[in-house]
Design a protein around this motif. Sequence first.
Motif, PDB file in Angstrom:
ATOM      1  N   ALA A  58      47.463  27.677  54.659  1.00 10.55           N
ATOM      2  CA  ALA A  58      47.469  27.931  56.102  1.00 10.55           C
ATOM      3  C   ALA A  58      46.057  28.017  56.682  1.00 10.55           C
ATOM      4  CB  ALA A  58      48.240  29.216  56.394  1.00 10.55           C
ATOM      5  N   ASP A  59      45.063  28.214  55.820  1.00  8.89           N
ATOM      6  CA  ASP A  59      43.670  28.330  56.262  1.00  8.89           C
ATOM      7  C   ASP A  59      42.914  27.006  56.149  1.00  8.89           C
ATOM      8  OD1 ASP A  59      43.686  31.293  56.585  1.00  8.89           O
ATOM      9  OD2 ASP A  59      43.996  31.252  54.402  1.00  8.89           O
ATOM     10  N   ARG A  60      43.611  25.914  55.796  1.00  6.15           N
ATOM     11  CA  ARG A  60      42.922  24.660  55.494  1.00  6.15           C
ATOM     12  C   ARG A  60      42.030  24.193  56.637  1.00  6.15           C
ATOM     13  NH1 ARG A  60      43.355  19.044  55.735  1.00  6.15           N
ATOM     14  NH2 ARG A  60      42.860  17.956  53.781  1.00  6.15           N
ATOM     15  N   LEU A 109      41.428  25.054  47.438  1.00  8.97           N
ATOM     16  CA  LEU A 109      42.735  25.699  47.561  1.00  8.97           C
ATOM     17  C   LEU A 109      43.568  25.533  46.293  1.00  8.97           C
ATOM     18  CD1 LEU A 109      43.593  24.656  51.224  1.00  8.97           C
ATOM     19  CD2 LEU A 109      43.188  26.992  50.409  1.00  8.97           C
ATOM     20  N   ALA A 110      43.316  24.472  45.552  1.00  5.76           N
ATOM     21  CA  ALA A 110      44.107  24.188  44.348  1.00  5.76           C
ATOM     22  C   ALA A 110      43.967  25.278  43.296  1.00  5.76           C
ATOM     23  CB  ALA A 110      43.705  22.836  43.768  1.00  5.76           C
ATOM     24  N   TYR A 111      42.844  26.007  43.295  1.00  5.23           N
ATOM     25  CA  TYR A 111      42.682  27.070  42.292  1.00  5.23           C
ATOM     26  C   TYR A 111      42.284  28.417  42.911  1.00  5.23           C
ATOM     27  CZ  TYR A 111      37.633  26.012  42.626  1.00  5.23           C
ATOM     28  OH  TYR A 111      36.354  25.795  43.083  1.00  5.23           O
ATOM     29  N   GLY A 112      42.505  28.577  44.206  1.00  3.79           N
ATOM     30  CA  GLY A 112      42.155  29.846  44.849  1.00  3.79           C
ATOM     31  C   GLY A 112      40.663  30.048  44.918  1.00  3.79           C
ATOM     32  N   GLY A 113      39.928  28.973  45.251  1.00  8.00           N
ATOM     33  CA  GLY A 113      38.473  28.999  45.163  1.00  8.00           C
ATOM     34  C   GLY A 113      37.727  29.447  46.395  1.00  8.00           C
ATOM     35  N   VAL A 114      38.416  30.046  47.380  1.00 11.05           N
ATOM     36  CA  VAL A 114      37.739  30.611  48.554  1.00 11.05           C
ATOM     37  C   VAL A 114      38.357  31.964  48.864  1.00 11.05           C
ATOM     38  CG1 VAL A 114      37.187  30.361  51.003  1.00 11.05           C
ATOM     39  CG2 VAL A 114      37.219  28.341  49.535  1.00 11.05           C
ATOM     40  N   THR A 115      37.503  32.946  49.057  1.00  9.27           N
ATOM     41  CA  THR A 115      37.940  34.274  49.499  1.00  9.27           C
ATOM     42  C   THR A 115      37.449  34.487  50.922  1.00  9.27           C
ATOM     43  OG1 THR A 115      38.048  35.272  47.295  1.00  9.27           O
ATOM     44  CG2 THR A 115      37.654  36.757  49.148  1.00  9.27           C
ATOM     45  N   LEU A 116      38.323  34.952  51.779  1.00  8.91           N
ATOM     46  CA  LEU A 116      37.991  35.246  53.179  1.00  8.91           C
ATOM     47  C   LEU A 116      37.862  36.748  53.360  1.00  8.91           C
ATOM     48  CD1 LEU A 116      40.572  32.887  54.917  1.00  8.91           C
ATOM     49  CD2 LEU A 116      38.139  32.432  54.573  1.00  8.91           C
ATOM     50  N   TRP A 117      36.919  37.126  54.202  1.00  6.91           N
ATOM     51  CA  TRP A 117      36.908  38.505  54.685  1.00  6.91           C
ATOM     52  C   TRP A 117      37.485  38.469  56.087  1.00  6.91           C
ATOM     53  CZ3 TRP A 117      36.018  42.883  52.054  1.00  6.91           C
ATOM     54  CH2 TRP A 117      36.002  44.072  52.785  1.00  6.91           C
ATOM     55  N   GLU A 118      38.516  39.283  56.327  1.00  5.85           N
ATOM     56  CA  GLU A 118      39.118  39.316  57.652  1.00  5.85           C
ATOM     57  C   GLU A 118      38.991  40.708  58.256  1.00  5.85           C
ATOM     58  OE1 GLU A 118      43.071  37.889  56.932  1.00  5.85           O
ATOM     59  OE2 GLU A 118      43.810  39.848  56.269  1.00  5.85           O
ATOM     60  N   GLY A 151      43.111  40.951  61.235  1.00  6.92           N
ATOM     61  CA  GLY A 151      43.551  39.829  60.425  1.00  6.92           C
ATOM     62  C   GLY A 151      42.847  38.522  60.734  1.00  6.92           C
ATOM     63  N   THR A 152      41.768  38.573  61.518  1.00 12.70           N
ATOM     64  CA  THR A 152      41.014  37.370  61.858  1.00 12.70           C
ATOM     65  C   THR A 152      39.936  37.124  60.816  1.00 12.70           C
ATOM     66  OG1 THR A 152      41.359  37.747  64.219  1.00 12.70           O
ATOM     67  CG2 THR A 152      39.561  36.258  63.597  1.00 12.70           C
ATOM     68  N   PRO A 153      39.904  35.948  60.181  1.00  8.73           N
ATOM     69  CA  PRO A 153      38.847  35.659  59.206  1.00  8.73           C
ATOM     70  C   PRO A 153      37.474  35.646  59.886  1.00  8.73           C
ATOM     71  CG  PRO A 153      40.684  34.153  58.925  1.00  8.73           C
ATOM     72  CD  PRO A 153      40.917  34.878  60.217  1.00  8.73           C
ATOM     73  N   VAL A 154      36.503  36.318  59.249  1.00  9.86           N
ATOM     74  CA  VAL A 154      35.158  36.415  59.836  1.00  9.86           C
ATOM     75  C   VAL A 154      34.068  35.936  58.883  1.00  9.86           C
ATOM     76  CG1 VAL A 154      35.751  38.247  61.471  1.00  9.86           C
ATOM     77  CG2 VAL A 154      35.074  38.857  59.125  1.00  9.86           C
ATOM     78  N   ALA A 155      34.405  35.639  57.636  1.00 12.12           N
ATOM     79  CA  ALA A 155      33.422  35.130  56.671  1.00 12.12           C
ATOM     80  C   ALA A 155      34.178  34.576  55.476  1.00 12.12           C
ATOM     81  CB  ALA A 155      32.457  36.229  56.213  1.00 12.12           C
ATOM     82  N   MET A 156      33.488  33.718  54.708  1.00 19.13           N
ATOM     83  CA  MET A 156      34.091  33.207  53.481  1.00 19.13           C
ATOM     84  C   MET A 156      33.061  33.200  52.364  1.00 19.13           C
ATOM     85  SD  MET A 156      34.412  29.048  53.771  1.00 19.13           S
ATOM     86  CE  MET A 156      32.960  27.993  53.987  1.00 19.13           C
ATOM     87  N   ALA A 157      33.564  33.313  51.150  1.00 19.22           N
ATOM     88  CA  ALA A 157      32.743  33.153  49.952  1.00 19.22           C
ATOM     89  C   ALA A 157      33.553  32.322  48.966  1.00 19.22           C
ATOM     90  CB  ALA A 157      32.375  34.495  49.334  1.00 19.22           C
ATOM     91  N   GLY A 158      33.023  31.171  48.598  1.00 21.37           N
ATOM     92  CA  GLY A 158      33.701  30.307  47.653  1.00 21.37           C
ATOM     93  C   GLY A 158      33.236  30.568  46.239  1.00 21.37           C
ATOM     94  N   VAL A 159      33.949  29.985  45.288  1.00 20.87           N
ATOM     95  CA  VAL A 159      33.562  30.103  43.884  1.00 20.87           C
ATOM     96  C   VAL A 159      34.017  28.843  43.162  1.00 20.87           C
ATOM     97  CG1 VAL A 159      35.689  31.263  43.149  1.00 20.87           C
ATOM     98  CG2 VAL A 159      33.562  31.680  41.899  1.00 20.87           C
ATOM     99  N   THR A 160      33.180  28.349  42.253  1.00 16.53           N
ATOM    100  CA  THR A 160      33.556  27.183  41.463  1.00 16.53           C
ATOM    101  C   THR A 160      34.602  27.572  40.421  1.00 16.53           C
ATOM    102  OG1 THR A 160      31.814  27.574  39.812  1.00 16.53           O
ATOM    103  CG2 THR A 160      31.233  26.200  41.719  1.00 16.53           C
ATOM    104  N   ARG A 161      35.245  26.582  39.843  1.00 19.35           N
ATOM    105  CA  ARG A 161      36.124  26.835  38.709  1.00 19.35           C
ATOM    106  C   ARG A 161      35.297  27.312  37.524  1.00 19.35           C
ATOM    107  NH1 ARG A 161      40.695  22.931  37.861  1.00 19.35           N
ATOM    108  NH2 ARG A 161      39.460  22.217  36.089  1.00 19.35           N
TER     109      ARG A 161
END
Length: 312
Positions: free
Chosen positions: A182-184, A214-223, A227-237
């Motif tokens: 839903a966040d794509r 999204l295939a492995y849950g590789g982005v975390t959002l801070w909301e 409930g509004t997303p205000v930042a993201m932090a990704g991570v590699t596999r």
Amino acid sequence: MASTPHSSWQLTTDLDGFLTRAEEFLHSSPALHTALLSVTDTLRARGLQVYGEGAPVFGTYTGTGAEAEAGTGASTGTDVGADAAAARAVRGAFVWTPPHRVSLSPLGPGAAEALARHLADVSPGLPGVAAEAVTAEAFARAWEKCTGATAAAGVHQRLYRLGTLTPPEPAPPGRARVATAADRELLERWHVEFGEALGERSAMDPGVWADARLAYGGVTLWEDPDGTPVAMAGVTRRTAGQVRVAPVYTPADLRGRGYAGAATAAVSRAALDAGASDVLLFTDLDNPTSNGLYQRLGYRPVRDFTQYDFTY
């Protein structure tokens, strides 16, 4: 491209063959090889054209002794059996995913110069190089001599490894959650904005990048509490036991409120809880704010890296 020997470099377009030769070497120092490990892992998981239409090129270096410094392609010593075994051991590697910069492992100056001579023969329009700072400079200067190009240093980075995670106190209001399908659209937009903020061309199409993460849950959002997303932090596999935090992004109008630090702490904790032995990240050395933030979170310097761009 078939595997082609040149001096002590062997080039190929065969990803599986490259990994068979280079895997032990890459895993021997996963932090310093993090870029090569994450790129080859993505190529294996998402296909060889994930970074662009050009065929990726891979290479391994097997020089020894004086050859590793001088790049002469000559073996030394009197123990023929020992020399033969040493010559088969990989001591350097690169990955190039056109149209992006070539990514190198740390190399001695002789190995870097030998690679520049070889790539100048087969890919004279190489756009740039990214590597540990000393290696990048050695390759860039050799490239100038081989091609007549001008090499200009671009982003100066520092690689950090997480020591003891120290989440920000107090944390900003809100919570962390893993991004979903839903966040794509949001992830695509923020991926583009992140690249624009750095002045860098995106390594992937934004939609392809979002789907891959999204295939492995590789982005975390801070909301925020609403409930509004205000930042993201990704991570590699995870590969070779390690993951790398990237990208970390907060929209310009929301910065300075602690959201990036909270998102980074959350994704770092999740990586550790999932079994990562090392959590890494790169920073732009020209950005003292981010460097200070990550050190407060518990990240410690490993090595400096430099990107060079070539003009012809």
